[in-house]
Design a protein around this motif. Structure first.
Motif, mmCIF file in Angstrom:
data_model
loop_
_atom_site.group_PDB
_atom_site.id
_atom_site.type_symbol
_atom_site.label_atom_id
_atom_site.label_comp_id
_atom_site.label_asym_id
_atom_site.label_seq_id
_atom_site.Cartn_x
_atom_site.Cartn_y
_atom_site.Cartn_z
ATOM 1 N N SER A 1 7.427 -0.965 10.257
ATOM 2 C CA SER A 1 6.607 -0.284 9.265
ATOM 3 C C SER A 1 5.542 0.575 9.917
ATOM 4 N N GLY A 2 5.655 1.855 9.718
ATOM 5 C CA GLY A 2 4.669 2.821 10.150
ATOM 6 C C GLY A 2 4.993 4.138 9.483
ATOM 7 N N LEU A 3 3.984 4.836 9.007
ATOM 8 C CA LEU A 3 4.199 6.069 8.261
ATOM 9 C C LEU A 3 3.123 7.074 8.650
ATOM 10 N N THR A 4 3.555 8.290 8.976
ATOM 11 C CA THR A 4 2.618 9.344 9.359
ATOM 12 C C THR A 4 3.175 10.676 8.906
ATOM 13 N N GLU A 5 2.337 11.483 8.284
ATOM 14 C CA GLU A 5 2.725 12.838 7.927
ATOM 15 C C GLU A 5 2.823 13.672 9.199
ATOM 16 N N PHE A 6 3.866 14.492 9.303
ATOM 17 C CA PHE A 6 4.066 15.341 10.473
ATOM 18 C C PHE A 6 2.831 16.198 10.698
ATOM 19 N N GLY A 7 2.184 16.038 11.858
ATOM 20 C CA GLY A 7 0.983 16.804 12.178
ATOM 21 C C GLY A 7 -0.271 16.318 11.481
ATOM 22 N N ILE B 1 0.866 -1.175 0.000
ATOM 23 C CA ILE B 1 0.000 0.000 0.000
ATOM 24 C C ILE B 1 0.905 1.228 0.000
ATOM 25 N N ILE B 2 0.872 2.016 -1.064
ATOM 26 C CA ILE B 2 1.707 3.200 -1.175
ATOM 27 C C ILE B 2 0.939 4.365 -0.565
ATOM 28 N N THR B 3 1.455 4.867 0.561
ATOM 29 C CA THR B 3 0.662 5.802 1.356
ATOM 30 C C THR B 3 0.600 7.209 0.767
ATOM 31 N N ASP B 4 1.545 7.561 -0.129
ATOM 32 C CA ASP B 4 1.535 8.907 -0.673
ATOM 33 C C ASP B 4 1.143 8.917 -2.151
ATOM 34 N N ASN C 1 -3.439 13.609 10.327
ATOM 35 C CA ASN C 1 -4.466 12.929 11.104
ATOM 36 C C ASN C 1 -4.584 11.450 10.783
ATOM 37 N N VAL C 2 -3.739 10.927 9.881
ATOM 38 C CA VAL C 2 -3.820 9.508 9.512
ATOM 39 C C VAL C 2 -2.463 8.854 9.768
ATOM 40 N N CYS C 3 -2.457 7.840 10.619
ATOM 41 C CA CYS C 3 -1.243 7.075 10.930
ATOM 42 C C CYS C 3 -1.391 5.692 10.303
ATOM 43 N N PHE C 4 -0.468 5.314 9.419
ATOM 44 C CA PHE C 4 -0.460 3.992 8.791
ATOM 45 C C PHE C 4 0.462 3.079 9.589
ATOM 46 N N ILE C 5 -0.051 1.932 10.020
ATOM 47 C CA ILE C 5 0.718 1.037 10.892
ATOM 48 C C ILE C 5 0.550 -0.394 10.413
ATOM 49 N N ASP C 6 1.664 -1.088 10.176
ATOM 50 C CA ASP C 6 1.616 -2.485 9.759
ATOM 51 C C ASP C 6 1.111 -3.373 10.885
ATOM 52 N N TRP C 7 0.452 -4.454 10.475
ATOM 53 C CA TRP C 7 0.078 -5.479 11.439
ATOM 54 C C TRP C 7 1.334 -6.078 12.079
ATOM 55 N N ASN C 8 1.132 -6.739 13.212
ATOM 56 C CA ASN C 8 2.180 -7.543 13.867
ATOM 57 C C ASN C 8 3.360 -6.718 14.351
ATOM 58 N N SER D 1 6.281 4.153 1.359
ATOM 59 C CA SER D 1 6.259 5.523 0.878
ATOM 60 C C SER D 1 7.206 5.629 -0.304
ATOM 61 N N GLU D 2 6.901 6.494 -1.236
ATOM 62 C CA GLU D 2 7.773 6.721 -2.385
ATOM 63 C C GLU D 2 8.177 8.186 -2.445
ATOM 64 N N PRO D 3 9.471 8.526 -2.476
ATOM 65 C CA PRO D 3 10.578 7.575 -2.332
ATOM 66 C C PRO D 3 10.720 7.118 -0.888
ATOM 67 N N LYS D 4 11.328 5.964 -0.692
ATOM 68 C CA LYS D 4 11.485 5.427 0.646
ATOM 69 C C LYS D 4 12.507 6.252 1.425
ATOM 70 N N PRO D 5 12.298 6.390 2.748
ATOM 71 C CA PRO D 5 13.336 7.039 3.574
ATOM 72 C C PRO D 5 14.640 6.267 3.471
ATOM 73 N N PRO D 6 15.788 6.942 3.619
ATOM 74 C CA PRO D 6 17.094 6.274 3.465
ATOM 75 C C PRO D 6 17.280 5.072 4.380
ATOM 76 N N ASN D 7 16.708 5.118 5.588
ATOM 77 C CA ASN D 7 16.907 4.031 6.541
ATOM 78 C C ASN D 7 15.663 3.169 6.681
ATOM 79 N N ALA D 8 14.815 3.140 5.638
ATOM 80 C CA ALA D 8 13.532 2.441 5.738
ATOM 81 C C ALA D 8 13.700 0.965 6.041
#
Length: 304
Positions: free
Chosen positions: A234-240, A189-192, A242-249, A222-229
């Motif tokens: 796995s979890g991705l959230t835009e600074f400030g 799932i590409i969040t951006d 309202n949507v936090c993406f969080i992998d299962w497990n 996320s595309e492009p991936k962070p350098p240390n991804a």
């Protein structure tokens, strides 16, 4: 000199065995910080060296919002409380929050230029509302076929982590199923991109767009991936945002970390272990440091 303020709290048997919530060391290293929720207490200790010391309490807000309990001789000098500490002694120190307040505890001894400080901030309860959303791989499933017990346990751990800053996380509504049948999400799932836009639009249309939304799914990228991804849970959230993406497990600290980004905290790459260090951890509780607590409480007042 090393810090005289112990990081250990006192249990019911009088042993110094746990790290107090909301405690962190400051720079210079002899200084420390302690947050105390209003209506609660925190226990620390002070250890003196071979010299006699004086502990002076300065109420910076002049509110009297923090009670101090220490078994030492007390003297009032104007607005200051001073305590005489004997050489080579360990003093339990209890702090109780009665109202919004900022306190500075300064130690001094003859011939010593450095004056170790303990900054104390007492604050009342703040509320942040959030919603929980679940994406199932097989959209023919329903939440009736999904056991939420593990997720509910995880959410309780997240709520306990934020309670150290006296922030009360309140879940709004049931666990919501995001039935995204209009698009095949595929293995990732590409969040951006269109995937993320679809999820955000779905949440906005549901009337939950003003809440902090936790979205649990699989293989968020996320595309492009962070350098240390590759090294991150796995979890991705835009600074400030309202949507936090969080992998299962993933452990509860991933959720706490992503919610921190939603509340305008940035990653902390070095220093003491805190929730905002982007690393794997199976711990159910990790502290925030002083700067993170102050930002969280400032933002929580705005989003309440």
């Amino acid at each position: 000199m090393p810090s005289p303020f112990s990081t250990k709290g006192c249990d019911s048997n009088g042993r110094w065995s746990r790290q107090p919530d909301g405690f962190s060391y400051l720079w210079p290293a002899q200084n420390a910080y302690q947050f105390v929720p209003v209506g609660q207490s925190r226990s620390l200790s002070i250890k003196t060296d071979h010299r006699p010391w004086t502990l002076t309490a300065v109420d910076l807000t002049m509110s009297g919002g923090v009670d101090i309990r220490i078994n030492a001789r007390k003297t009032m000098i104007g607005p200051f409380q001073t305590y005489a500490l004997e050489p080579g002694m360990k003093y339990p120190l209890d702090l109780t929050g009665n109202g919004e307040a900022t306190l500075a505890l300064a130690m001094s001894t003859p011939g010593e230029a450095e004056k170790p400080l303990l900054y104390v901030h007492a604050g009342g309860a703040l509320t942040v509302h959030y919603a929980v959303n679940v994406i199932l791989r097989d959209c023919s499933q329903t939440l009736e076929g999904y056991s939420g017990s593990a997720l509910l346990t995880l959410l309780r751990e997240v709520e306990a982590s934020y309670a150290q800053a006296n922030i009360r996380l309140v879940r709004v509504g049931p666990i919501h199923l995001l039935e995204l049948k209009t698009m095949s999400l595929g293995p990732q799932i590409i969040t951006d991109s269109r995937h993320g836009d679809l999820i955000r639009d779905h949440i906005k249309a549901s009337g939950r767009g003003h809440l902090k939304n936790l979205v649990y799914g699989w293989d968020f990228e996320s595309e492009p991936k962070p350098p240390n991804a590759a090294n991150l849970s796995s979890g991705l959230t835009e600074f400030g945002g309202n949507v936090c993406f969080i992998d299962w497990n993933n452990p509860s600290m991933v959720t706490a970390h992503e919610l921190g980004h939603a509340l305008r905290l940035t990653d902390r790459m070095r220093g003491d272990i805190t929730i905002m260090q982007p690393q794997r951890s199976d711990a159910s509780f990790i502290p925030f440091d002083c700067a993170q607590i102050e930002v969280l409480r400032m933002v929580a007042k705005q989003v309440a």
